[in-house]
Motif scaffolding. Structure first.
Motif, PDB file in Angstrom:
ATOM      1  N   GLU A   1       0.820  -1.200   0.000  1.00 10.23           N
ATOM      2  CA  GLU A   1       0.000   0.000   0.000  1.00 10.23           C
ATOM      3  C   GLU A   1       0.855   1.251   0.000  1.00 10.23           C
ATOM      4  O   GLU A   1       2.068   1.195  -0.226  1.00 10.23           O
ATOM      5  N   LYS A   2       0.208   2.373   0.233  1.00 14.72           N
ATOM      6  CA  LYS A   2       0.828   3.699   0.211  1.00 14.72           C
ATOM      7  C   LYS A   2       2.209   3.691   0.885  1.00 14.72           C
ATOM      8  O   LYS A   2       2.392   3.105   1.948  1.00 14.72           O
ATOM      9  N   GLY A   3       3.171   4.323   0.210  1.00 13.13           N
ATOM     10  CA  GLY A   3       4.504   4.428   0.766  1.00 13.13           C
ATOM     11  C   GLY A   3       5.436   3.304   0.362  1.00 13.13           C
ATOM     12  O   GLY A   3       6.608   3.314   0.711  1.00 13.13           O
ATOM     13  N   THR A   4       4.941   2.323  -0.387  1.00 13.39           N
ATOM     14  CA  THR A   4       5.791   1.219  -0.833  1.00 13.39           C
ATOM     15  C   THR A   4       5.915   1.275  -2.356  1.00 13.39           C
ATOM     16  O   THR A   4       5.261   2.075  -3.019  1.00 13.39           O
ATOM     17  N   SER A   5       6.738   0.417  -2.888  1.00  8.10           N
ATOM     18  CA  SER A   5       6.966   0.414  -4.331  1.00  8.10           C
ATOM     19  C   SER A   5       7.167  -1.017  -4.814  1.00  8.10           C
ATOM     20  O   SER A   5       7.389  -1.917  -4.019  1.00  8.10           O
ATOM     21  N   PHE A   6       7.118  -1.179  -6.122  1.00  8.03           N
ATOM     22  CA  PHE A   6       7.359  -2.498  -6.712  1.00  8.03           C
ATOM     23  C   PHE A   6       7.895  -2.334  -8.126  1.00  8.03           C
ATOM     24  O   PHE A   6       7.755  -1.276  -8.729  1.00  8.03           O
ATOM     25  N   GLY A   7       8.549  -3.373  -8.611  1.00  8.40           N
ATOM     26  CA  GLY A   7       9.090  -3.384  -9.956  1.00  8.40           C
ATOM     27  C   GLY A   7      10.582  -3.117 -10.020  1.00  8.40           C
ATOM     28  O   GLY A   7      11.143  -2.934 -11.095  1.00  8.40           O
ATOM     29  N   PHE A   8      11.256  -3.108  -8.868  1.00 10.99           N
ATOM     30  CA  PHE A   8      12.680  -2.771  -8.841  1.00 10.99           C
ATOM     31  C   PHE A   8      13.561  -3.806  -9.536  1.00 10.99           C
ATOM     32  O   PHE A   8      14.556  -3.446 -10.158  1.00 10.99           O
ATOM     33  N   LEU A   9      13.234  -5.083  -9.432  1.00  9.79           N
ATOM     34  CA  LEU A   9      14.076  -6.098 -10.080  1.00  9.79           C
ATOM     35  C   LEU A   9      14.150  -5.864 -11.585  1.00  9.79           C
ATOM     36  O   LEU A   9      15.230  -5.850 -12.179  1.00  9.79           O
ATOM     37  N   SER A  10      13.025  -5.656 -12.198  1.00 15.59           N
ATOM     38  CA  SER A  10      12.980  -5.403 -13.633  1.00 15.59           C
ATOM     39  C   SER A  10      13.594  -4.053 -13.975  1.00 15.59           C
ATOM     40  O   SER A  10      14.284  -3.903 -14.980  1.00 15.59           O
ATOM     41  N   PHE A  11      13.359  -3.061 -13.129  1.00 12.87           N
ATOM     42  CA  PHE A  11      13.885  -1.713 -13.351  1.00 12.87           C
ATOM     43  C   PHE A  11      15.409  -1.712 -13.409  1.00 12.87           C
ATOM     44  O   PHE A  11      16.015  -1.142 -14.310  1.00 12.87           O
ATOM     45  N   PHE A  12      16.050  -2.357 -12.449  1.00 15.49           N
ATOM     46  CA  PHE A  12      17.504  -2.340 -12.390  1.00 15.49           C
ATOM     47  C   PHE A  12      18.170  -3.350 -13.331  1.00 15.49           C
ATOM     48  O   PHE A  12      19.273  -3.120 -13.814  1.00 15.49           O
ATOM     49  N   SER A  13      17.500  -4.448 -13.617  1.00 19.39           N
ATOM     50  CA  SER A  13      18.118  -5.481 -14.453  1.00 19.39           C
ATOM     51  C   SER A  13      17.748  -5.372 -15.927  1.00 19.39           C
ATOM     52  O   SER A  13      18.474  -5.865 -16.783  1.00 19.39           O
ATOM     53  N   GLY A  14      16.583  -4.791 -16.213  1.00 12.78           N
ATOM     54  CA  GLY A  14      16.093  -4.757 -17.585  1.00 12.78           C
ATOM     55  C   GLY A  14      15.508  -6.086 -18.031  1.00 12.78           C
ATOM     56  O   GLY A  14      15.136  -6.258 -19.181  1.00 12.78           O
TER      57      GLY A  14
END
Length: 94
Positions: A42-55
């Motif tokens: 929920e609010k204040g969290t994030s997702f998608g970092f693995l794909s973001f940093f690795s491509g």
């Protein structure tokens, strides 16, 4: 800010490897094939970092559980700006 009112599929043909920051609302992260829920965030969290940093392709999907506002940081635009304004050498990992 944009609204996440759709499914973010790991197999989506136009996945731009963005990272998503939840401003309001709730999102469920799940495995698409088995529909296994991994977590609800929920609010204040994030997702998608693995794909973001690795491509690399996403390993899970996401869906909003209610009307959700997210800030989307596009990977290619971020890397382009990073290269444009860097003060030290930047190496892209592909």
């Amino acid at each position: 800010m944009r609204y996440l009112i759709y499914f973010l599929k790991k197999h989506h043909d136009q996945d731009d490897c963005s990272v998503f920051f939840i401003i309001s609302g709730r999102v469920e992260i799940y495995y698409d094939k088995s529909n296994l829920s991994l977590q609800k965030i929920e609010k204040g969290t994030s997702f998608g970092f693995l794909s973001f940093f690795s491509g690399q392709p996403r390993t899970a999907s996401a869906k909003s559980l209610e009307f959700t506002t997210v800030f989307i940081l596009n990977r290619e635009k971020f890397l382009s700006k990073l290269e444009e304004f860097h003060t030290e050498k930047v190496t892209r990992v592909e």
